[in-house]
Design an enzyme around this catalytic site. Structure first.
Site: not given
Ligand code: NAP
Length: 239
Positions: A124, A137
């Site tokens: 990120s 985070y």
């Molecule tokens: P999201 O839709 O909330 O996805 C997060 C995913 O991680 C979910 O599919 C969840 O699936 C899985 N997860 C969470 N805890 C877990 C665990 N203990 N074991 C296995 N899986 C787990 O959010 P996203 O935005 O797509 O995030 C994906 C990545 O991108 C993350 O690392 C986040 O920090 C990063 N990111 C996001 C943003 C943003 O603005 N959205 C920006 C920068 C970076 P389950 O709940 O089914 O386990």
């Protein structure tokens, strides 16, 4: 056919990454805690759906009976709070999932990974800069960058690369939760909350999950063989 693992493949960025590899004809395995969400991502594409908790060592180990060519450590989470209101439980959970989860995933991936293998973490901009209300985070994502840069140096001689993408706000359930929380906390409309959360992006919009996926495909490609230990910022200029 390349074998690809995407953790957190049941939603958001992980779903877009899984679709992008599947569309290229790769064999894709997606992992997460919710089987229903993984099946929704698959949508009949023939992906392997595996329930796993990336913070649990045995659960991660079980994903790797067969080695992968490309491993995308995408699973992560975070809850907004100033440091003074961050409980030890919030701190530990965030680091366990968002940092230790990437460590366990990459460590297990390495055991059977062949020359040409690719490790990609979804970090990120919070892994490069600080911001208020995101200390746990941001600490976890800075840790991911330290892990990626160090591991890249360990695996380079094996012809394996280890890189990260560093997105700004991306249009996913995580971003939606951030907006909903601001709506509730400050009693403002969705439009006002979106301005407060995303309003300072120089490009006037947030990133699409498919734009993150395109960069992951690049880092996983043969053309990127000499890109190693890098954090590719995808943020439209957001710091
Ligand atoms: P999201 O839709 O909330 O996805 C997060 C995913 O991680 C979910 O599919 C969840 O699936 C899985 N997860 C969470 N805890 C877990 C665990 N203990 N074991 C296995 N899986 C787990 O959010 P996203 O935005 O797509 O995030 C994906 C990545 O991108 C993350 O690392 C986040 O920090 C990063 N990111 C996001 C943003 C943003 O603005 N959205 C920006 C920068 C970076 P389950 O709940 O089914 O386990």
């Amino acid at each position: 056919m390349r074998r690809v693992l995407v953790t957190g493949g049941g939603s958001g960025i992980g779903r877009a990454v899984a679709h992008a590899f599947a569309d290229q004809g790769d064999h894709v395995t997606i992992a997460g805690r919710r089987l229903g969400a993984l099946k929704e991502t698959d949508g009949g594409r023939g992906m392997e759906c595996r329930t796993a908790d990336v913070a649990d060592e045995a659960s991660v180990k079980a994903l790797f009976e067969t080695p992968f060519d490309i491993v995308v450590a995408n699973a992560g989470m975070g809850r907004a709070a100033p440091v003074a209101k961050t409980t030890l439980e919030m701190w530990n959970t965030t680091l366990n999932v968002t940092l230790t989860g990437v460590f366990l995933t990459f460590r297990e991936a390495l055991a059977g990974m062949k020359e040409g293998g690719r490790l990609v973490a979804i970090a990120s901009v919070a892994g490069l800069n600080g911001a208020p209300n995101t200390a746990a985070y941001a600490a976890a994502k800075h840790g991911v960058m330290g892990l990626v840069k160090s591991l890249a140096l360990e695996v380079a001689k094996r012809g394996i690369t280890c890189n990260a993408v560093c997105p700004g706000w991306v249009d996913t359930p995580m971003a939606d939760t951030a907006v909903t929380n601001v709506m509730k906390r400050f009693n403002v409309s969705r439009d006002e909350a979106e301005v407060r959360v995303f309003g300072d992006n120089p490009s006037g919009r947030i990133v699409k999950p498919e734009e993150v996926a395109a960069s992951v495909l690049y880092l996983a490609s043969e053309q990127a063989a000499m890109v190693n230990g890098h954090g590719l910022v995808i943020s439209g200029g957001e710091a």
